[in-house]
Design an enzyme around this catalytic site. Structure first.
Site, short mmCIF file in Angstrom:
data_model
loop_
_atom_site.label_atom_id
_atom_site.label_comp_id
_atom_site.label_asym_id
_atom_site.label_seq_id
_atom_site.Cartn_x
_atom_site.Cartn_y
_atom_site.Cartn_z
N GLU A 28 0.82 -1.22 0.00
CA GLU A 28 0.00 0.00 0.00
C GLU A 28 0.86 1.27 0.00
O GLU A 28 2.07 1.23 0.26
CB GLU A 28 -0.94 0.01 1.21
N LYS A 163 -3.47 -2.91 16.00
CA LYS A 163 -2.73 -1.93 16.78
C LYS A 163 -3.52 -1.50 18.00
O LYS A 163 -4.73 -1.33 17.94
CB LYS A 163 -2.44 -0.71 15.91
N1 PSU Z 1 -1.90 1.39 10.54
C1 PSU Z 1 -0.57 1.60 10.55
N2 PSU Z 1 -0.01 2.35 9.58
C2 PSU Z 1 -0.76 2.89 8.59
C3 PSU Z 1 -2.17 2.64 8.57
C4 PSU Z 1 -2.69 1.89 9.57
O1 PSU Z 1 0.11 1.13 11.42
O2 PSU Z 1 -0.20 3.58 7.72
C5 PSU Z 1 -2.99 3.19 7.44
C6 PSU Z 1 -3.36 2.06 6.47
O3 PSU Z 1 -3.29 2.57 5.15
C7 PSU Z 1 -4.80 1.75 6.83
C8 PSU Z 1 -5.28 3.11 7.21
O4 PSU Z 1 -5.56 1.20 5.78
O5 PSU Z 1 -4.21 3.69 7.93
C9 PSU Z 1 -6.53 3.06 8.05
O6 PSU Z 1 -7.06 4.34 8.14
P1 PSU Z 1 -8.53 4.54 8.72
O7 PSU Z 1 -8.44 4.09 10.14
O8 PSU Z 1 -8.79 6.00 8.56
O9 PSU Z 1 -9.42 3.67 7.90
#
Ligand code: PSU
Ligand code: MN
Length: 309
Positions: A28, A163
């Protein structure tokens, strides 16, 4: 099967590998632009691509450039996403058609990367962490689109667990409801990203990449849509103690609430704040776990490729 969808630009090497049924691993781009600071983000993205190759697969970093869905980025494009950071649109499912129509750029989240990977015919995807149900999500309704994507798009995601900025228990309940299997690689417990365990059990524990590939093949043969979530604990050497990181996370969340940060800004804010507070220690852990996931994803992709021949 290679999809030659007119919105997709697949790098020749990746297109050839897909055409020959060779292993390919999707990666990604939000993790590059919004997940880590420059220049460590670009350096990490390059190391991740190299580790995928060392383990026998072709890396395919995914992003949106000038409205084109890119499967595989050039050196300059990778640099651009790293350098531009938070100024690039963080693109999830809802953003894809609008960025395409506008001819704009977007760094793809897990959800958006899965969608584009599926269009290209890529089955395995490596990242650091997925989005989930946020703490207090029962009130804020902040639930990442990543979870619904895992339910409906058949791309299997290797991550380092859930996380602890998230509500791990509710995230796992949500995944159960929408039918996503949580596999532990060499672990009975769901890892918690910075830490190796969360206290919650995985659905299935496997110790060999080919066992995971067989389960994925069975799912596909049965026509069951959606992705398996493969959780891979951070190597012992780089793990942070859960109690140590908890205080840091709690104060980062408090700070976020006081500033009124909401929606798609929450995850990038928390990651940056935690890295700041731990003076880069969490960033080091984050980098190491992504590298570790890239290796496992490549090994699974190799096994999937063998099974399909
Ligand atoms: N968790 C991490 N690093 C990241 C992300 C999540 O440790 O960079 C990023 C990923 O791209 C994930 C996104 O899909 O954050 C999730 O964002 P949201 O919670 O706004 O959906
Ligand atoms: Mn959210």
């Amino acid at each position: 099967m290679v999809n030659l969808n007119s919105y997709l630009d697949i790098l020749p090497e990746i297109k050839a590998a897909l055409g020959d049924g060779k292993p390919v691993v999707a990666l990604e781009s939000t993790i590059i632009s919004h997940g880590m600071p420059y220049p460590k983000n670009v350096d990490t993205a390059r190391r991740v691509e190299a580790i995928v190759r060392e383990n026998g697969a072709v890396p395919a970093t995914i992003a949106i450039v000038d409205g084109r869905l890119k499967v595989g980025l050039s050196r300059d494009e990778l640099e651009y996403f790293g350098k531009t950071g938070l100024d690039v649109v963080k693109a999830s499912r809802r953003d894809i058609p609008f960025l395409v129509a506008k001819g704009a750029d977007g760094a793809t989240t897990v959800a958006a990367t899965m969608i584009i990977a599926a269009m290209a015919g890529i089955k395995i995807f490596a990242t650091g962490g997925i989005g989930g149900v946020h703490r207090d999500g029962e009130n804020s309704m902040d639930i990442s689109a990543d979870l619904e994507e895992l339910a409906k798009t058949s791309v299997n995601v290797v991550c380092a667990g859930i996380k602890s900025i998230l509500d791990i228990g509710r995230t796992l309940e949500y995944l159960e409801t929408v039918g996503v299997t949580v596999v532990g690689y060499k672990t009975e417990q769901v890892p918690a990203f910075y830490a190796r365990s969360s206290g919650f059990k995985v659905d299935y524990n496997f110790s060999k990449p080919d066992e995971i590939a067989k389960a994925i093949a069975a799912k596909d043969d049965l026509g069951l849509e959606g992705g398996v979530l493969i959780t891979n604990p951070v190597p012992e050497k780089y793990a942070l103690a859960q109690d140590k990181i908890e205080a840091t996370i709690a104060s980062a969340i408090q700070d976020m609430n006081e500033r009124g940060i909401k929606g798609k800004e929450t995850t990038p804010f928390l990651l940056a704040r935690i890295a700041e507070t731990t003076e880069g220690e969490s960033l080091e852990t984050n980098i190491e776990l992504v590298l570790n996931n890239a290796a496992l994803a490549a090994q699974i992709a190799v096994c999937c490729s063998v099974l399909s021949h």
